[in-house]
Design an enzyme around this catalytic site. Structure first.
Site, PDB file in Angstrom:
ATOM      1  N   GLY A 118       0.804  -1.223   0.000  1.00  0.00           N
ATOM      2  CA  GLY A 118       0.000   0.000   0.000  1.00  0.00           C
ATOM      3  C   GLY A 118       0.830   1.262   0.000  1.00  0.00           C
ATOM      4  O   GLY A 118       0.320   2.345   0.213  1.00  0.00           O
ATOM      5  N   CYS A 119       2.133   1.128  -0.207  1.00  0.00           N
ATOM      6  CA  CYS A 119       2.975   2.319  -0.304  1.00  0.00           C
ATOM      7  C   CYS A 119       3.331   2.547  -1.755  1.00  0.00           C
ATOM      8  O   CYS A 119       3.613   1.614  -2.480  1.00  0.00           O
ATOM      9  CB  CYS A 119       4.278   2.128   0.465  1.00  0.00           C
ATOM     10  SG  CYS A 119       4.039   2.064   2.217  1.00  0.00           S
ATOM     11  N   GLU A 120       3.367   3.804  -2.153  1.00  0.00           N
ATOM     12  CA  GLU A 120       3.768   4.105  -3.526  1.00  0.00           C
ATOM     13  C   GLU A 120       5.247   3.861  -3.715  1.00  0.00           C
ATOM     14  O   GLU A 120       5.704   3.489  -4.782  1.00  0.00           O
ATOM     15  CB  GLU A 120       3.444   5.556  -3.859  1.00  0.00           C
ATOM     16  CG  GLU A 120       2.030   5.740  -4.314  1.00  0.00           C
ATOM     17  CD  GLU A 120       1.841   7.112  -4.894  1.00  0.00           C
ATOM     18  OE1 GLU A 120       2.476   7.428  -5.905  1.00  0.00           O
ATOM     19  OE2 GLU A 120       1.072   7.887  -4.302  1.00  0.00           O
ATOM     20  N   SER A 121       6.017   4.110  -2.643  1.00  0.00           N
ATOM     21  CA  SER A 121       7.427   3.744  -2.703  1.00  0.00           C
ATOM     22  C   SER A 121       7.552   2.435  -1.935  1.00  0.00           C
ATOM     23  O   SER A 121       6.695   2.099  -1.138  1.00  0.00           O
ATOM     24  CB  SER A 121       8.274   4.829  -2.052  1.00  0.00           C
ATOM     25  OG  SER A 121       7.744   5.187  -0.800  1.00  0.00           O
TER      26      SER A 121
END
Ligand SMILES: Cc1ncc(COP(=O)(O)O)c(C=O)c1O
Lengths: 405, 135
Positions: free
Chosen positions: B53-56
């Site tokens: 769920g993290c873009e990075s």
């Protein structure tokens, strides 16, 4: 005389603000454009003076609303040079338009049929076809296009006598390249396939002529062409729209209903179940009027000159990977080795520069380019050369700040 | 500020971040803080340690030692490493009960980091907080 974007700025009051004490520099236009005053006024005017449900009541306001609503259909039909206004179906956007076609054609597909898309598609023009393939046993095939928007002549083997649907974007939202649309459409038509063109990234920039393109379906969203969100268009040729089974049913789209059966209404209503997005339709027509009142080729040339200027400046710097073409595009898509695009984005944001960092709803294309995502600056008619330069300056500052060595 | 985090000579991360007067200063402080985060080894960057769920990409490892919790984390984005330094400074060395009683979101907001909680990066940071809380 050169085009002057400053003359348009007063029409876009939202741009005259600062972001964290810096002038707001809005370069995320491929995601959504800002809306000019005539569009805002048209929406206000609708609620202030002729709000009523359309096609239903027979009273003063409802007549006015219905007239304006159907006039808007005419405006949009003219905007894309559709031969008949009944070929313009209102949807909530490009995504819903594509889904309407994907569900509407399902009854014609058989196991082993082929649905062909290109490798430059937005998920909106990929996932509905993939899911349709899952439901019907058809095969999803992907025509490989290079990131220059080119294809190899031997790729015409992708068009077979099993190709039932060919769906392609006119312009890639992620890298701004135009596809060889006409050639591809010709091949698809030779095989008797239904053809759909995703014009989401084209309508704000290019004059559109659906009759010249000669595709069966053409889709776009209002919010990317200075119109409101929540409204979009499915254009179709008469026979193509006629074969679509309605993807949604309910009120408005029927002629007669009994418990045993329903007789559907004629086009365009047959494909427009429920109360439509009336204010959106009114606003979209105002956006068409706005664009029609401009010298569209001058706007396009200006937007392209901004993108080319940014390309040239950043290309000279070196160390920046640019995925968009140098010319004939209105956006610049890039990454910097060893620096995360989200870090670049955060610094640009801190300086009031709005761009987009990510995969641009195009995971397979990112995989083709070998990156997780790109940073995209996309231009609209109101952007200035100063803003283009500001993007470059701030980006270079960010690279300096984030470089370790 | 080059010491490893939260150890003998704690950098006053809270004060540093609270002194930032605008987004640019917060950005620069986070970049500086990111350099204090020891990087994880390739072996530690497992799918299991990765936060969804993290873009990075973000990895978080928790170890329990005599009832207190110790964290290691990494990200491929620099700013996120700075944010991780800030988050870990709040929870490092605390007990599970202590951590669960904290309002981490509010504490990050106090550090001028609320914009990292409200944009699309949100889910990322929220997912990290979630993992810390559930660990
Ligand atoms: C090429 C392309 N197709 C389709 C879409 C989907 O448009 P919407 O989300 O407005 O339905 C977009 C929007 O980003 C796009 O850029």
């Amino acid at each position: 005389m050169a085009f002057d974007p400053l003359l348009l700025r007063p029409l876009f009051p939202i741009l005259a603000q600062s972001a964290y004490d810096h002038p707001l520099t809005y370069l995320d236009n491929a995601a959504t454009t800002q809306k000019p005053l005539p569009v805002l006024d048209a929406i206000q005017d609708y609620y202030r003076s002729f709000n009523a449900n359309v096609h239903r009541g027979a009273h003063f306001l409802s007549d006015r609303a219905t007239n304006r609503f159907e006039q808007a259909r005419d405006t949009v039909a003219n905007f894309i040079n559709a031969p008949e206004q009944s070929h313009v179906i209102w949807t909530k956007g490009a995504t819903e338009a594509i889904n309407t076609v994907a569900f509407g054609l399902e009854h014609l597909l058989e196991k082993g049929d082929e649905i062909l898309i290109t490798s430059l598609e937005h998920h909106a023009n990929l996932v509905p076809w993939q899911q349709l393939a899952f439901r019907t046993g058809a095969r999803l095939r992907v025509l490989p296009l290079t990131s220059n928007g080119e294809w190899e002549p031997e790729f015409n083997r992708y068009f077979t006598d099993r190709t039932r649907i060919f769906a392609a974007t006119q312009i890639s939202n992620a890298i701004g390249v135009s596809t060889p649309l006409q050639t591809m459409l010709d091949h698809a038509k030779q095989q008797g396939a239904f053809t759909l063109v995703d014009g989401a990234q084209a309508v704000a920039h290019y004059p559109i002529d659906v009759q010249a393109l000669d595709c069966d379906f053409y889709v776009f969203s209002g919010h990317k062409m200075y119109g409101p969100t929540g409204i979009g268009v499915l254009y179709g040729k008469n026979h193509a729209l006629e074969v679509l089974l309605p993807y949604q049913t309910g009120g408005e789209m029927v002629r007669h209903v009994s418990y045993q059966a329903t007789e559907f209404n004629v086009l365009p209503y047959r494909l427009e179940a429920g109360t439509p997005h009336i204010e959106g339709v009114i606003g979209l027509a105002a956006a068409c009027d706005f664009l029609n009142s401009q010298d569209r080729l001058a706007l396009l040339a200006w937007e392209q000159s901004l993108a080319t200027h940014v390309y040239t400046r950043l290309h000279k710097e070196g160390g920046i990977e640019i995925y968009s073409p140098e010319k004939n595009t209105t956006l610049v898509s890039l990454s910097v080795p060893n620096i995360h695009i989200l870090d670049l984005n955060a610094y640009l944001d801190s300086q009031g520069v709005a761009v987009r960092a990510g995969s641009h709803c195009a995971h397979p294309l990112m995989a083709q380019l070998g990156v997780a995502g790109t940073l995209r600056a996309s231009f609209a008619c109101y952007n200035t050369m100063e803003e283009a330069n500001r993007f470059c300056d701030v980006l270079l500052e960010a690279i300096d700040l984030l470089n370790d060595e | 500020m080059t010491d490893s985090l939260g150890q003998q000579k704690p950098v006053n991360i809270k004060a540093l971040l609270q002194a930032c007067r605008n987004k640019e200063e917060t950005f620069k402080t986070l970049v500086a803080l990111s350099k204090t985060l020891p990087r994880l080894s390739v072996e530690e960057k497992t799918e299991e340690n990765k936060i969804k769920g993290c873009e990075s990409a973000v990895w978080l490892i928790m170890e329990e030692n005599n009832g207190t919790r110790h964290f290691k984390a990494d990200s491929d984005a620099k700013l996120m490493r700075g944010v991780l330094v800030a988050i870990l400074s709040l929870v490092e060395g605390k007990t599970q009960t202590d951590i669960q009683q904290m309002d981490l979101k509010a504490e990050l907001a106090e550090l001028n980091l609320s914009s990292y909680l409200t944009s699309s990066r949100t889910n990322g940071v929220l997912a990290i907080l979630d993992k810390i809380n559930k660990a």
